[in-house]
Scaffold this active site. Structure first.
Site, PDB file in Angstrom:
ATOM      1  N   SER A 117      11.697  41.061  81.274  1.00 47.79           N
ATOM      2  CA  SER A 117      12.201  41.954  80.225  1.00 47.79           C
ATOM      3  C   SER A 117      11.279  43.146  80.015  1.00 47.79           C
ATOM      4  CB  SER A 117      12.358  41.182  78.910  1.00 47.79           C
ATOM      5  OG  SER A 117      13.419  40.260  78.996  1.00 47.79           O
TER       6      SER A 117
ATOM      7  N   ALA B 147      22.445  45.531  80.718  1.00 45.92           N
ATOM      8  CA  ALA B 147      21.648  45.650  81.940  1.00 45.92           C
ATOM      9  C   ALA B 147      21.169  47.087  82.043  1.00 45.92           C
ATOM     10  CB  ALA B 147      22.475  45.263  83.158  1.00 45.92           C
ATOM     11  N   VAL B 148      19.875  47.296  81.854  1.00 47.20           N
ATOM     12  CA  VAL B 148      19.364  48.647  81.667  1.00 47.20           C
ATOM     13  C   VAL B 148      19.040  49.368  82.974  1.00 47.20           C
ATOM     14  CG1 VAL B 148      18.441  48.095  79.396  1.00 47.20           C
ATOM     15  CG2 VAL B 148      16.978  47.835  81.419  1.00 47.20           C
TER      16      VAL B 148
ATOM     17  N   HIS C 221      17.868  36.352  74.294  1.00 48.03           N
ATOM     18  CA  HIS C 221      17.459  37.687  74.738  1.00 48.03           C
ATOM     19  C   HIS C 221      16.755  38.432  73.611  1.00 48.03           C
ATOM     20  CE1 HIS C 221      19.227  38.447  78.804  1.00 48.03           C
ATOM     21  NE2 HIS C 221      19.796  37.293  78.506  1.00 48.03           N
ATOM     22  N   PRO C 222      15.798  39.268  73.957  1.00 46.72           N
ATOM     23  CA  PRO C 222      15.078  40.038  72.932  1.00 46.72           C
ATOM     24  C   PRO C 222      15.858  41.285  72.531  1.00 46.72           C
ATOM     25  CG  PRO C 222      14.212  40.582  75.075  1.00 46.72           C
ATOM     26  CD  PRO C 222      15.266  39.524  75.305  1.00 46.72           C
TER      27      PRO C 222
ATOM     28  N   ALA D   7       9.392  44.641  82.272  1.00 48.24           N
ATOM     29  CA  ALA D   7       9.609  45.592  83.363  1.00 48.24           C
ATOM     30  C   ALA D   7      10.942  46.308  83.218  1.00 48.24           C
ATOM     31  CB  ALA D   7       9.535  44.862  84.704  1.00 48.24           C
ATOM     32  N   GLU D   8      11.967  45.584  82.820  1.00 47.42           N
ATOM     33  CA  GLU D   8      13.299  46.191  82.690  1.00 47.42           C
ATOM     34  C   GLU D   8      13.331  47.234  81.583  1.00 47.42           C
ATOM     35  OE1 GLU D   8      15.348  42.037  84.233  1.00 47.42           O
ATOM     36  OE2 GLU D   8      15.354  42.553  82.095  1.00 47.42           O
ATOM     37  N   GLN D   9      12.744  46.901  80.432  1.00 48.13           N
ATOM     38  CA  GLN D   9      12.768  47.860  79.325  1.00 48.13           C
ATOM     39  C   GLN D   9      11.889  49.072  79.621  1.00 48.13           C
ATOM     40  OE1 GLN D   9      12.709  46.632  75.285  1.00 48.13           O
ATOM     41  NE2 GLN D   9      13.667  44.633  75.672  1.00 48.13           N
TER      42      GLN D   9
END
Length: 472
Positions: free
Chosen positions: A388, A426-427, A371-372, A390-392
């Site tokens: 990732s 999980a953002v 994971h980053p 899109a999530e961040q």
């Protein structure tokens, strides 16, 4: 390996059937007409019948006629049928007949009465025998002959099929035959559902062995008419109440001329019909009525994502990135056991999560390390995976102030130094302030606690990604 049984079905929220007239329950009566089509040496069978009769512990008699068994079945045709026919026609209750083709051929007066009453006559196979040991080709040949004979007797081919004593091939054979509005060789649900085989969709209208007079002939079944009435009344009341609460179902009631057609049992059936007719919002229907309604209102859904039917390469390509840079999890899930229960986002997540949890500690650590960092160097260099990124971005981590970015950088370095993997959360649904607060709180954990916490966050991220994939 694909597991063929569907233990998921409609899950927690079955579809609303939208029964006609706002009905909250569909009630369906079946009259099984088997008399004259049962096992008998006169019919070319190896032994006498031993199933569903008044004779306790009956056994097949190889090569011999069983006079008592034959006369029990004859009662169904000679007396029981007409008793049921009088009651059901007088009450104007729609009926589906499961008609064994050879039984119908030997009962012209009864067939004429069924047709005069407007009853649907579905096929109950060529003979009332057990197909578990028949080969696929032999069973298909009997199916074809049953259709041919049924059409000649009634004037039209049957729209519905129910073998009863079926094989593992029966439903697929019906699907492949392609001419049936429904098949009922299933007891798997309270609502119709679609079965797919070889690119064809076949509607299944499930039947019952429970709200069925056959339990008069089983050791743990109904002893008297009052048992039959009370049990079916309770089944009706439960389903009616569920319907009133917004989840209508169907109730199948199975009858046999030689069983329910006996005087002491018919009285219970009469009380049951009267009871159900006294309730509001009840739809009495044939099985064909239900099948036609379901097809019009709930057709099979084309293009649905079905993981358990995908080829391995396609499966890994589609789901290999659900766990960050860890396609081996998708590979192991595929090589394990996938079935219809895994064809939803949550069901597939279970299979992937299981592969992750059963991995070695080193492998699980590798997933965490894949994971980053949050708002880290890879994000700045635009080298994150699409998921990732899109999530961040959804959590606002691509729009930090200079002071916030500096704080994330310090925390990322400290966390990596302490635990040996990036901070994972999980953002979705969180903003940068909530994420930062969780970061500062969790960095105080011991390593064992944080490995466990990070792993659960990885699983949450995977579930969110799957739900997104299934919603497209």
């Amino acid at each position: 390996m694909r597991y063929p049984r569907d233990l998921h079905g409609y899950g927690e929220t079955p579809p609303h059937p939208q029964w006609p007239g706002g009905a909250v329950i569909a009630v369906q009566f079946v009259v099984n007409y088997e008399e004259g089509g049962e096992n008998c040496v006169l019919h070319g069978d190896a032994a006498s019948e031993a199933f569903l009769s008044e004779i306790p512990g009956a056994q097949p008699w190889p090569g011999q006629r069983h006079w008592n068994m034959e006369s029990v079945y004859e009662y169904g045709a000679r007396a029981g049928f007409w008793r049921l026919h009088r009651l059901l026609t007088r009450e104007n209750v729609p009926v589906t007949v499961y008609g064994v083709a050879e039984a119908l051929r030997r009962s012209p007066a009864q067939v004429a009465a069924m047709q005069a009453a407007g009853w649907e006559i579905a096929s109950h196979g060529l003979k009332w025998i057990d197909y578990r040991d028949h080969g696929r080709n032999a069973e298909r040949a009997d199916m074809d002959e049953a259709i041919r004979l049924h059409a000649a007797i009634t004037g039209e081919r049957p729209a519905g099929w129910y073998t009863g004593r079926c094989s593992e091939n029966t439903v697929d054979l019906v699907t492949g035959e392609g001419g049936f509005a429904y098949v009922s060789d299933s007891y798997a649900d309270d609502l119709p559902y679609w079965h797919e085989h070889a690119g064809r969709h076949q509607l299944v209208v499930p039947y019952t062995l429970e709200t069925n007079d056959m339990r008069f002939s089983t050791i743990s079944g109904f002893a008297q008419g009052e048992d039959f009435y009370a049990y079916l009344r309770d089944a009706f009341d439960t389903l009616h109440a569920e319907g009133m609460e917004g989840s209508p179902k169907m109730l199948s009631i199975g009858l046999h001329c030689r069983l329910a057609g006996r005087p002491g049992r018919l009285a219970a059936l009469k009380r049951l019909i009267s009871y159900m007719k006294g309730r509001d919002r009840v739809w009495f229907a044939t099985r064909l009525d239900i099948a036609n309604h379901w097809r019009a209102n709930h057709p099979p859904v084309a293009g649905t994502l079905i993981p358990s039917r995908m080829e391995r390469a396609d499966f890994v390509s589609r789901f290999g990135g659900v766990f960050e840079h860890s396609p081996w999890i998708a590979e192991r899930a595929f090589d394990g056991e996938l079935g219809p229960a895994n064809d939803t986002a949550d069901g597939l997540h279970f299979a992937l999560k299981l592969a992750f949890r059963l991995a070695s500690d080193e492998e699980k650590l590798g997933v965490l390390q894949a994971h980053p960092d949050l708002a880290g160097k890879l994000a700045a260099a635009k080298r994150l995976t699409a998921e990732s990124t899109a999530e961040q971005a959804g959590a606002g981590l691509d729009a930090l102030s200079d002071s916030e970015r500096a704080r994330f950088t310090v925390l990322n370095d400290d966390y990596q130094s302490k635990f040996g993997f990036p901070f994972i959360i999980a953002v979705k649904g969180l903003d940068r302030h909530a994420i930062l607060a969780a970061f500062e709180r969790r960095i105080g954990n011991d390593r064992e606690t944080e490995v466990h916490t990070a792993a659960r966050e990885v699983e949450k991220i995977a579930l969110l990604r799957l739900r997104d994939l299934f919603s497209r």
